[in-house]
Every structure is written in C-alpha cells, then in structure tokens.
Scaffold this motif. Structure first.
Motif, PDB file in Angstrom:
ATOM      1  N   THR A   1      32.155  34.665  41.580  1.00  0.00           N
ATOM      2  CA  THR A   1      32.514  33.351  42.120  1.00  0.00           C
ATOM      3  C   THR A   1      33.543  33.486  43.234  1.00  0.00           C
ATOM      4  O   THR A   1      34.494  34.259  43.135  1.00  0.00           O
ATOM      5  CB  THR A   1      33.074  32.463  40.999  1.00  0.00           C
ATOM      6  OG1 THR A   1      32.101  32.364  39.958  1.00  0.00           O
ATOM      7  CG2 THR A   1      33.405  31.073  41.519  1.00  0.00           C
ATOM      8  N   CYS A   2      33.340  32.699  44.277  1.00  0.00           N
ATOM      9  CA  CYS A   2      34.261  32.731  45.415  1.00  0.00           C
ATOM     10  C   CYS A   2      35.650  32.277  44.974  1.00  0.00           C
ATOM     11  O   CYS A   2      35.789  31.191  44.376  1.00  0.00           O
ATOM     12  CB  CYS A   2      33.746  31.829  46.532  1.00  0.00           C
ATOM     13  SG  CYS A   2      34.878  31.684  47.940  1.00  0.00           S
ATOM     14  N   PRO A   3      36.690  33.060  45.245  1.00  0.00           N
ATOM     15  CA  PRO A   3      38.037  32.681  44.804  1.00  0.00           C
ATOM     16  C   PRO A   3      38.640  31.539  45.606  1.00  0.00           C
ATOM     17  O   PRO A   3      39.611  30.929  45.181  1.00  0.00           O
ATOM     18  CB  PRO A   3      38.836  33.979  44.987  1.00  0.00           C
ATOM     19  CG  PRO A   3      38.134  34.700  46.090  1.00  0.00           C
ATOM     20  CD  PRO A   3      36.677  34.380  45.916  1.00  0.00           C
ATOM     21  N   THR A   4      38.065  31.260  46.767  1.00  0.00           N
ATOM     22  CA  THR A   4      38.624  30.198  47.618  1.00  0.00           C
ATOM     23  C   THR A   4      38.120  28.824  47.222  1.00  0.00           C
ATOM     24  O   THR A   4      38.901  27.885  47.032  1.00  0.00           O
ATOM     25  CB  THR A   4      38.282  30.471  49.097  1.00  0.00           C
ATOM     26  OG1 THR A   4      38.776  31.754  49.474  1.00  0.00           O
ATOM     27  CG2 THR A   4      38.901  29.407  50.000  1.00  0.00           C
TER      28      THR A   4
ATOM     29  N   GLN B   1      29.585  32.149  46.248  1.00  0.00           N
ATOM     30  CA  GLN B   1      29.776  33.458  45.643  1.00  0.00           C
ATOM     31  C   GLN B   1      30.005  34.502  46.720  1.00  0.00           C
ATOM     32  O   GLN B   1      29.547  34.352  47.863  1.00  0.00           O
ATOM     33  CB  GLN B   1      28.549  33.855  44.798  1.00  0.00           C
ATOM     34  CG  GLN B   1      28.368  32.976  43.578  1.00  0.00           C
ATOM     35  CD  GLN B   1      27.241  33.479  42.683  1.00  0.00           C
ATOM     36  OE1 GLN B   1      26.346  34.178  43.131  1.00  0.00           O
ATOM     37  NE2 GLN B   1      27.290  33.115  41.416  1.00  0.00           N
ATOM     38  N   VAL B   2      30.710  35.534  46.352  1.00  0.00           N
ATOM     39  CA  VAL B   2      30.971  36.643  47.268  1.00  0.00           C
ATOM     40  C   VAL B   2      30.574  37.936  46.571  1.00  0.00           C
ATOM     41  O   VAL B   2      30.547  38.019  45.351  1.00  0.00           O
ATOM     42  CB  VAL B   2      32.452  36.694  47.679  1.00  0.00           C
ATOM     43  CG1 VAL B   2      32.834  35.490  48.523  1.00  0.00           C
ATOM     44  CG2 VAL B   2      33.367  36.784  46.459  1.00  0.00           C
ATOM     45  N   ARG B   3      30.247  38.956  47.373  1.00  0.00           N
ATOM     46  CA  ARG B   3      29.867  40.257  46.843  1.00  0.00           C
ATOM     47  C   ARG B   3      31.026  41.221  47.049  1.00  0.00           C
ATOM     48  O   ARG B   3      31.523  41.387  48.162  1.00  0.00           O
ATOM     49  CB  ARG B   3      28.605  40.765  47.535  1.00  0.00           C
ATOM     50  CG  ARG B   3      27.984  41.968  46.855  1.00  0.00           C
ATOM     51  CD  ARG B   3      26.700  42.375  47.575  1.00  0.00           C
ATOM     52  NE  ARG B   3      25.673  41.369  47.425  1.00  0.00           N
ATOM     53  CZ  ARG B   3      24.875  41.262  46.363  1.00  0.00           C
ATOM     54  NH1 ARG B   3      25.026  42.105  45.360  1.00  0.00           N
ATOM     55  NH2 ARG B   3      23.950  40.344  46.301  1.00  0.00           N
ATOM     56  N   VAL B   4      31.450  41.838  45.961  1.00  0.00           N
ATOM     57  CA  VAL B   4      32.578  42.760  45.994  1.00  0.00           C
ATOM     58  C   VAL B   4      32.060  44.159  45.680  1.00  0.00           C
ATOM     59  O   VAL B   4      31.381  44.369  44.659  1.00  0.00           O
ATOM     60  CB  VAL B   4      33.660  42.350  44.970  1.00  0.00           C
ATOM     61  CG1 VAL B   4      34.817  43.328  45.002  1.00  0.00           C
ATOM     62  CG2 VAL B   4      34.140  40.938  45.259  1.00  0.00           C
ATOM     63  N   SER B   5      32.366  45.132  46.543  1.00  0.00           N
ATOM     64  CA  SER B   5      31.932  46.507  46.337  1.00  0.00           C
ATOM     65  C   SER B   5      32.995  47.276  45.574  1.00  0.00           C
ATOM     66  O   SER B   5      34.184  47.223  45.904  1.00  0.00           O
ATOM     67  CB  SER B   5      31.662  47.183  47.687  1.00  0.00           C
ATOM     68  OG  SER B   5      30.600  46.550  48.363  1.00  0.00           O
ATOM     69  N   GLN B   6      32.528  47.988  44.551  1.00  0.00           N
ATOM     70  CA  GLN B   6      33.412  48.836  43.752  1.00  0.00           C
ATOM     71  C   GLN B   6      32.740  50.198  43.601  1.00  0.00           C
ATOM     72  O   GLN B   6      31.936  50.424  42.697  1.00  0.00           O
ATOM     73  CB  GLN B   6      33.667  48.210  42.373  1.00  0.00           C
ATOM     74  CG  GLN B   6      34.396  46.877  42.438  1.00  0.00           C
ATOM     75  CD  GLN B   6      34.634  46.300  41.064  1.00  0.00           C
ATOM     76  OE1 GLN B   6      34.173  46.831  40.067  1.00  0.00           O
ATOM     77  NE2 GLN B   6      35.376  45.197  41.000  1.00  0.00           N
ATOM     78  N   GLY B   7      33.034  51.087  44.536  1.00  0.00           N
ATOM     79  CA  GLY B   7      32.400  52.393  44.525  1.00  0.00           C
ATOM     80  C   GLY B   7      30.917  52.269  44.790  1.00  0.00           C
ATOM     81  O   GLY B   7      30.495  51.711  45.808  1.00  0.00           O
ATOM     82  N   PHE B   8      30.081  52.765  43.868  1.00  0.00           N
ATOM     83  CA  PHE B   8      28.638  52.682  44.021  1.00  0.00           C
ATOM     84  C   PHE B   8      28.108  51.292  43.718  1.00  0.00           C
ATOM     85  O   PHE B   8      26.987  50.972  44.071  1.00  0.00           O
ATOM     86  CB  PHE B   8      27.949  53.682  43.070  1.00  0.00           C
ATOM     87  CG  PHE B   8      28.096  55.113  43.496  1.00  0.00           C
ATOM     88  CD1 PHE B   8      27.295  55.635  44.494  1.00  0.00           C
ATOM     89  CD2 PHE B   8      29.041  55.936  42.906  1.00  0.00           C
ATOM     90  CE1 PHE B   8      27.432  56.959  44.888  1.00  0.00           C
ATOM     91  CE2 PHE B   8      29.171  57.248  43.281  1.00  0.00           C
ATOM     92  CZ  PHE B   8      28.367  57.771  44.282  1.00  0.00           C
ATOM     93  N   PHE B   9      28.923  50.466  43.054  1.00  0.00           N
ATOM     94  CA  PHE B   9      28.438  49.188  42.578  1.00  0.00           C
ATOM     95  C   PHE B   9      28.835  48.052  43.513  1.00  0.00           C
ATOM     96  O   PHE B   9      29.918  48.045  44.094  1.00  0.00           O
ATOM     97  CB  PHE B   9      28.992  48.896  41.170  1.00  0.00           C
ATOM     98  CG  PHE B   9      28.723  50.002  40.191  1.00  0.00           C
ATOM     99  CD1 PHE B   9      27.439  50.469  40.026  1.00  0.00           C
ATOM    100  CD2 PHE B   9      29.764  50.567  39.463  1.00  0.00           C
ATOM    101  CE1 PHE B   9      27.183  51.484  39.127  1.00  0.00           C
ATOM    102  CE2 PHE B   9      29.509  51.581  38.570  1.00  0.00           C
ATOM    103  CZ  PHE B   9      28.217  52.054  38.406  1.00  0.00           C
TER     104      PHE B   9
END
Length: 376
Positions: free
Chosen positions: A187-190, A174-182
């Motif tokens: 799931t890891c796309p690779t 899994q990866v963590r994606v930042s979207q503004g404050f969140f």
C-alpha cells in the motif's frame, strides 16, 4: 555438482506454456518458502532451485537459449539484468502473487482497489427483562454513526479545492518496493491506498469526508431469546474503506435479574414458602406465572425442597416449538413472632408428637439412628 534440469525442477514438460510454468513455480514457492519452513535447509535449497528455474524459463529469450544449449547457454549474470526477468510479467510479478498468498495480501487491480475493505462489525449490549425476553419486544437504540460532511459533500477537500492524484503511486494506490531479488507490492504510504491526496483538507471533517453523529435504530427482539443471544443488523456497523461495504451491528441480549423467577434454558424456577400447617395437613396454594396466577395442590406431609412442575408455564425458545415448564420449589417456613397462645399450642403439639416420634418425624429418627451408629 551438476545442476538439475529446470523443467524437472518445476515438474513441467518442455512444451509447457508460460502460464503452466508460472503456476508450477507458484506452487513450489508456496510449499518451500523459508517463512513457511524455518530452519529447513532442504526447503531453502528447493526454493532457490525453483526461483532460478522460473527466472530462466519465464523469459522467452533465456528459455530459447536454455532449450538449445542447456545450462551452458544461459549466462548466470544475465538473470540480474534486463530481458524481462524483473519486468512486467516476469519473476517479480509471479513472486508478488505468491507473497500475497503467503502473507494474506494480494496484488489487487490497481487504482487502490486492493485496499477496499469491509467495515468493522460493532457490538451493542442490551439489557431486557425476563418478561420482554419471553414475549418479545421492540427497542430503540442509539449508536455512533458517520454521515457525509455537509461542508465538502464527502470529498474531504476544502470547498473550492479538490483531491489530487498521488505523486508517489501515480494514482494506483500501491507501490513496488525492491528487496534484493524480491519485488514486493504494498500500500502506498502517502495516500494509504486511495490513489489521491488532499492538499487542503476540509476544516469540518478534517479531510475524512464524514462527520460523526448518532443514529436511532429499531431492534426487534424475538420472543424466547436467552442470555447471550445475538441479533444481527446487517450493514449497521462501521462504514467500509475506499467504497467497501459496511460491517454489521450485533446486539447481544442480557437478561436483568428477576425478583421471582430464575431461567434455566426454557424452564423457569421459583421458590414458594408455605406454612407448617399447610405442609403437614396439605392444601392448595396460589403461585405466580408469567401469564398471571396458578393454583397447585400441596399434599399432606410436604417437605422443604419438594418440586412441583407446572407444564407449559415456562418460556417458548426461539429455536423450538415446545414451551418449557415452571418448577416450583417448596420451602417450609418456620413461624416467627409467635403469640403466647401459639407457643402453648406448639408446646402441646411437641409433647404429643414425642410419644410417637418415629411415626411423625421419620427423617429425624433415621438421622439420630445414624448418629448413634457413628459413635458406637
């Protein structure tokens, strides 16, 4: 307008533990999340208040400053920086839990474990005869299946090579994606959640570690099954993903049309033609059943459509201890291809009957009376 007390916003005491604060925030965020309250300004404001309160109280240094100096002791800009607000155990971790609850996700346990899925269920349509449904039967069926690849022995990698740790998620899946404050965990796309990738896949299975084949299963159909009944074969569905359990196979029963009987629940119905003589004079006729033959007495004056019930000659259902009945529907058959002698006798019979039609043909007399009344 002065800000509300952060403890009051979350509904906790000032001595509340970090876990209590986190639980209180998660409860409010679930309740007032914008995706659950579209076009609600009030819910949006409450969600922002709860987020701001948790951002301060979840950070030990900011909470201490707030406890000592109130709102004046907390620099609004500091909430965007370090101090643990968006680090491990901070706002992002709490919100990723909430985000998972709202959208059906979940954080999982790392190493791709959150992407372990149960295999899909499969359906197989099976046609059986009425006799097989009544007595039960065992059938052999062939279904598509997957087996471990003999070339790579299930690794998915070309012989002599091996899968490597995914460089995108470092093996976590899994990866963590930042979207503004969140900050959202996904799931890891690779590697698609497996935590590894195969640089040189096996040519036989194309990197899946499995090859498609067919397998034969024995299916026991219990006595009494009916149209649409399902029989579950546990673990015979599609394989799970990333070590997940397999799905189930559901065998759906369909009954072939029968040449003599029609089934209605546990009762059977059949039509039995009888001649004019038997219908008028009465007699005994032989009728078929699923167990063989039976004889029934036809009383004199039997009309088309009369039903004779043979108790216990139907089907014993799967979920009952009572056997259904056989319903025999009588059809009086008009003779065809008559000889000259037969025609003479019938004409003579008709002439004699006309003399006292009301006695011999009461239904015809009643019908004609109704016709006369209609036109009068």
């Amino acid at each position: 307008m002065s800000k509300k007390d952060f403890y009051d916003v979350l509904g906790v005491n000032r001595d509340a533990s970090d876990d209590d604060i986190k639980k209180a925030y998660r409860k409010l965020a679930m309740k007032y999340h914008p995706d659950r309250n579209p076009d609600s300004k009030e819910a949006e404001e409450k969600f922002k208040e709860a987020k701001e309160a948790y951002e301060i109280l979840s950070d030990a240094q900011k909470r201490a400053a707030y406890d000592q100096y109130g709102h004046a002791g907390v620099d609004p800009q500091a909430g965007m920086g370090g101090g643990g607000g968006f680090g491990a155990g901070g706002f992002a971790d709490a919100f990723s839990d909430i985000f998972g609850d709202i959208f059906g996700g979940g954080r999982g346990g790392g190493g791709g474990r959150s992407n372990v899925y149960r295999g899909a269920d499969l359906r197989y349509n099976m046609e059986i005869t009425l006799e097989e449904a009544a007595r039960g039967v065992e059938k052999q069926i062939k279904i598509p299946s997957h087996e471990e690849c003999d070339t790579c022995h299930g690794s998915g990698a070309k012989p002599g090579t091996e899968a490597k740790t995914c460089h995108t998620c470092n093996g976590h899946g899994q990866v963590r994606v930042s979207q503004g404050f969140f900050s959202i965990q996904q799931t890891c796309p690779t590697c698609h959640g497996s935590g590894k990738y195969i640089p040189d896949p096996c040519r036989t299975c194309h990197g899946t570690g499995r090859v498609q084949t067919t397998k034969t299963l024995a299916v026991k159909i219990p006595a009494g099954v009916d149209e649409g009944d399902r029989i579950r074969l546990s673990g015979e569905g599609e394989p799970g993903v990333n070590g997940g359990p397999p799905g189930d196979l559901f065998v759906v029963v369909h009954l072939k049309p029968h040449g003599v009987f029609e089934r209605e629940g546990n009762d059977l119905h059949c039509e039995m033609p009888i001649g004019i003589g038997t219908a008028a004079l009465g007699g005994e006729i032989e009728i078929p059943t699923l167990e063989g033959k039976a004889r029934i007495s036809i009383p004199a004056g039997t009309q088309t459509g009369q039903v004779f019930r043979l108790r216990g000659k139907g089907i014993k259902g799967v979920r009952t201890s009572i056997t259904g009945d056989l319903m025999c529907h009588v059809v009086v058959e008009t003779p065809v291809n008559l000889t000259s002698r037969q025609k003479e006798l019938l004409k003579e019979f008709e002439e004699i009957s006309q003399g006292d039609a009301e006695k011999h043909n009461p239904r015809a007399k009643s019908f004609m009376d109704k016709v006369k009344a209609f036109f009068s």
